[in-house]
Structure formats: structure tokens, C-alpha cells
Design an enzyme around this catalytic site. Structure first.
Site, PDB file in Angstrom:
ATOM      1  N   ASP A  44      -0.681 -13.385   4.606  1.00 43.85           N
ATOM      2  CA  ASP A  44      -1.702 -14.397   4.763  1.00 43.85           C
ATOM      3  C   ASP A  44      -1.287 -15.237   5.984  1.00 43.85           C
ATOM      4  O   ASP A  44      -0.164 -15.088   6.488  1.00 43.85           O
ATOM      5  CB  ASP A  44      -1.773 -15.252   3.495  1.00 43.85           C
ATOM      6  CG  ASP A  44      -2.807 -16.359   3.581  1.00 43.85           C
ATOM      7  OD1 ASP A  44      -3.850 -16.144   4.226  1.00 43.85           O
ATOM      8  OD2 ASP A  44      -2.575 -17.435   2.998  1.00 43.85           O
ATOM      9  N   ASP A  46      -2.360 -19.124   6.634  1.00 45.99           N
ATOM     10  CA  ASP A  46      -2.095 -20.534   6.315  1.00 45.99           C
ATOM     11  C   ASP A  46      -1.040 -20.663   5.224  1.00 45.99           C
ATOM     12  O   ASP A  46      -1.161 -20.058   4.152  1.00 45.99           O
ATOM     13  CB  ASP A  46      -3.391 -21.221   5.872  1.00 45.99           C
ATOM     14  CG  ASP A  46      -4.425 -21.242   6.978  1.00 45.99           C
ATOM     15  OD1 ASP A  46      -4.138 -21.788   8.052  1.00 45.99           O
ATOM     16  OD2 ASP A  46      -5.529 -20.686   6.769  1.00 45.99           O
TER      17      ASP A  46
END
Length: 492
Positions: A44, A46
Site C-alpha cells: 500500500d 499511505d
């Protein structure tokens, strides 16, 4: 003298294998994982590749508070409430109809002393009255698979901390000013106000305007992790909900303009968790300017940027399946749950709170309090069989002291809600989900730098209640010397 004697006695109770200093750079295992079997690493963006500072929380709070007053026409008095750092903690539950923020354990029981209406604690007696004489939250009311139950929502990601604070502040304003309000509508308005901060791109704009240490932390460590994995011949991919322009600027800051060369596949605006469950949205390709191209995607090529799509097409086009894939993310539901339960990928959770919590657990005050609390628990268990008046009096004194120790231990982490991993003695609901949905968990991605590519992570064998506790079972994996730790200072 009595206090000094007690401290000395308690310190003698702490076993020699107990850790004095937990290493915050350790990777912890819920399941046995051999990195030698992992060929593909997914990420991912963030709070995984990009780790953000807490300065972002106050910015999100201030902007959402502004939307609440200007757009939803809430009273101007709410503007007087400044952001309160460390009021809320990740993993809390919110009773939408009652307007209560609380901490729930792995067995769906509210932890006494952790229920807040607005900014004020609710007495345990009132909590019992509100919930029909019990601290239990029924399953049908509690969070669903993605933390969104019909009556109770769980706040699972780090971005939700300012949302919880604003929720508490808005409730507090109406309560202290004796203004009638509907908690359900307040919940919806605050949720939408925080959503507007993200939908309107405010957060992206703030970070892109200041890519220094104000918002993005430890970017050089992300760079080192990517270099290390590529040098070992691993394949890398990125699946994020963030837009390309935002990811591109952040990755360029951390890794350099050639950051896309590290990844075999890059997917932006993926719409997780639906990306992992739907099989409808097709992949679209973006050109070098971020404009959408409409050609049919027959393969996922290195150097290209793709938008949306779904995991089923991803698996077909890449052939990356099963335990040879290890995916890293910070959101237990949106990033990890479907991958581990439905698709058999290995998963790793990024839990930045671990760094601070392990520091607290390593303090002598915590270990002394916990050890004496456990000793008192054992004494209470044995003393309860004695029914004479003197024994009963001592029993009540010890019970009171044990409760005081619980409060001391809780306040070391967060005065309102305590540790995100434990209630008084049980794991939290968050901790239960962490163990279920992640094979590994760590404070940051940089923890990977401490292990070679063939390292095997072994979960600590903790005895079940009916098993005899062996001393070796209790040895902590986090207090030993982490391999290659010296390299952390020269990774750039």
C-alpha cells in the site's frame, strides 16, 4: 520501608528471560513465515511506503471542523475547540445512536473506564444501565467485516484519529451548552465533513506542498527497503487508493524520479477493499501525464501506471498467487483481510503505534506494575476459597489494589483509552483482528532492513489456558539483538 520491600519483592518476581528493552525495529509474527518462499512483495502507499507525521492529524481536524461549521452550518462555538493530540487511539468503537466512544476487547466487552461521551468519561454504572446491565456489545450490533456495523463502528486506520476527536468535540459542544441534538445525524455530518477533506484533495495538497520532514517521515528508509528487495531479485508491486500525481510526487521525494523502475506493477485509485472483492471494474492505463487511456488491458507491464481494476484480473494477468506473495498495508480491513482469508497471500501490517508502545512496555514502572498485578491476581485466585472475615477483608484490599494497578498501567499508554493492544488483561478487538488478518506486524517498513532474504519468522508459542506454562514459551522475540541493526544508521 514497606514500599521499598514491595518493589524489591516484585522485581525478584520478574523472570530472568523477561525483556528489559524491547526492540522497536523487530518484526513480530502471528504465523510462521519464511522469506525464502516469498518472491513477490506488494505495498500500500499511505502509512506503508509513505509514513506520515502526526502534524497531519491537526490539519485534517481543522479542515473538517471548518466544513462542519461552514458547510453543515454547525454553531460557530465549535471553532473554539482546538485539536487534542493523544485524546483518541486507533481501534476504538463508536456507538452511533448513543454518541459514545469506547474500547472493546476481543470478546466484545467494553473495558470499564474507557467510555466517553464527548470529552467526558461516562461512569461504569451508567454504562451498565445504558447496555441493559452488561458491558457486552452483541455481535449483531458490533462492527461488520469491514468495521462498519449497523449501530457500532470501529475506527481502524490512522486517518480516523482526527475524525474521532472531532466526533467527541462536537458531542461535547452540544452537551456542555445544553443543546438538544441527534447523535446519529451528528455522526453522519462529522463523517461527511472528514470525507470532504479527502475527496476535495486537501490532504494531498498539504503533503505535496511540504514533502520535507513536516509530513513524510523516514523516506530514506523506504528507499533502502526497495533497493534491497530489487537487489535480491524480488518482484514488487504497488496497489493504492491514492491518485497518481500524489503518489508520484511522494515517491519521487523518497526514492527519486526513477521510482517506477522498482515496481513491476503500479495500480492507483484502486478503490480498496472493493478491489479485492469485485470482479467488475476493468483496468485502465494512464499516460505519462496522468491522462486516462481507453485501450483494453491484456497485460500489466512494468513502467506503466494502471487505474482501478480488480484482484481477479490482477491474478489472471500476473499469475502471482498464494504464499509466494507478501503484501504490506496499514488498514487491517481494507488492505489485509480479504487477501489472507480469500486469497491465501501472506500479509504484513504496519502499526506505527508499536514504536511508542514497546518503549512503554520496556520501562521499569510498567514491568513492576504488571508483575505485581499478575501476582495479586494469583493471590486473589487462591484466597477466594477462604471465607473467614479476615481473609475476606484482605481479599477486598487486594482487589482494590489490583484495580488501581490496572488504571496505572492503562494511563501509561493513553489516559483515556490505554494501549491499543490490550484491555485490562484481554487483547483488544483491534489486537484480535491484527492477529487474524496479518501474518507479520511491525512499526514501519524499515524493519525489513534488519533481516536477510532467507529469514524465517517464528511466532512465540504462548501456552493455552489448559497447558503447563514452560519458561521457554515466554521468551520474548523482541528483546534479543536484532540482526543487522548496525546497518540502520548507514542505509542511505
Amino acid at each position: 520501608q514497606t514500599a521499598a520491600f514491595k518493589i524489591t519483592s516484585v522485581q525478584n518476581l520478574i523472570p530472568p528471560g523477561a525483556c528489559g528493552i524491547l526492540n522497536p525495529s523487530t518484526i513480530y509474527a502471528n504465523n510462521e513465515v519464511s522469506l525464502a518462499e516469498v518472491d513477490i512483495y506488494g505495498f500500500d502507499y499511505d502509512y506503508t511506503l509513505a509514513l506520515y507525521s502526526n502534524a497531519l492529524h491537526s490539519m485534517i481536524y481543522n479542515a473538517a471542523r471548518g466544513f462542519l461549521v461552514d458547510h453543515f452550518k454547525y454553531p460557530q462555538g465549535i471553532r473554539k475547540y482546538e485539536y487534542i493530540p493523544n485524546f483518541a487511539a486507533r481501534g476504538l468503537h463508536y456507538d452511533i445512536q448513543k454518541g459514545l466512544l469506547m474500547k472493546i476487547d476481543a470478546f466484545h466487552y467494553i473495558q470499564p473506564g474507557t467510555v466517553y461521551r464527548g470529552l467526558s468519561p461516562v461512569p461504569d454504572e451508567e454504562v451498565l444501565e445504558l447496555y441493559g446491565g452488561t458491558f457486552h456489545i452483541p455481535l449483531e450490533q458490533d462492527s461488520g467485516f469491514y468495521g462498519k456495523g449497523p449501530r457500532v463502528k470501529q475506527f481502524m486506520d490512522i486517518f480516523s484519529i482526527p475524525e474521532m476527536t472531532l466526533m467527541a468535540v462536537a458531542n461535547d459542544f452540544f452537551i456542555t451548552n445544553n443543546i438538544d441534538y441527534d447523535p446519529v445525524h451528528l455522526y453522519k455530518d462529522v463523517t461527511e465533513a472528514v470525507g470532504m477533506v479527502h475527496l476535495k484533495g486537501y490532504m494531498y495538497k498539504w503533503i505535496m506542498q511540504d514533502l520535507g520532514k513536516k509530513y513524510i517521515l523516514r523516506g530514506e528508509e523506504t528507499d533502502a527497503v526497495l533497493h534491497k528487495l530489487v537487489d535480491q531479485g524480488k518482484k514488487l508491486f504497488l496497489i493504492t487508493n491514492s491518485p497518481f500525481a500524489f503518489v508520484d510526487k511522494g515517491m519521487t521525494h523518497m526514492v527519486g524520479k526513477n521510482w517506477r523502475e522498482f515496481f513491476d506493477v503500479v495500480i492507483v485509485q484502486a478503490d480498496k477493499p472493493h478491489f479485492f472483492t469485485d470482479c467488475v471494474k476493468p483496468f485502465r492505463r494512464l499516460d505519462c501525464d496522468g491522462a486516462l487511456r481507453w485501450d483494453k488491458i491484456k497485460s500489466l507491464e512494468k513502467g506503466q501506471i494502471y487505474k482501478q481494476g480488480n484482484l481477479f484480473d490482477f491474478l489472471k494477468l500476473t499469475g502471482w498467487r498464494g504464499t509466494k506473495v507478501l503484501y504490506f498495508g496499514d488498514h487491517l480491513y481494507s488492505d489485509l483481510a480479504d487477501l489472507t482469508l480469500r486469497h491465501g497471500w501472506r500479509t504484513a501490517a504496519i502499526v506505527p503505534e508499536l514504536e511508542q508502545e514497546t518503549k512503554i512496555v520496556s520501562t521499569s514502572r510498567y514491568s513492576t506494575s504488571l508483575t505485581w498485578m499478575q501476582a495479586l491476581t494469583g493471590l486473589l485466585e487462591q484466597l477466594q476459597t477462604h471465607q473467614d472475615p479476615a481473609s475476606k477483608e484482605v481479599f477486598q484490599e487486594w482487589k482494590k489494589e489490583r484495580e488501581e494497578l490496572r488504571i496505572i498501567a492503562k494511563n501509561l499508554f493513553n489516559p483515556q483509552f490505554g494501549s491499543i493492544f490490550r484491555t485490562c488483561h484481554n487483547p483488544t478487538y483491534f489486537s484480535r483482528r491484527l492477529c487474524r488478518f496479518s501474518d507479520l506486524y511491525m512499526a514501519s517498513l524499515s524493519c525489513l532492513l534488519n533481516y536477510d532474504s532467507n529469514f524465517t519468522f517464528y511466532p512465540r508459542r504462548t501456552p493455552l489456558q489448559h497447558e503447563a506454562p514452560l519458561w521457554m514459551d515466554q521468551l520474548c522475540t523482541g528483546c534479543r539483538k536484532t540482526p543487522h541493526l548496525e546497518e540502520m544508521s548507514t542505509i542511505r
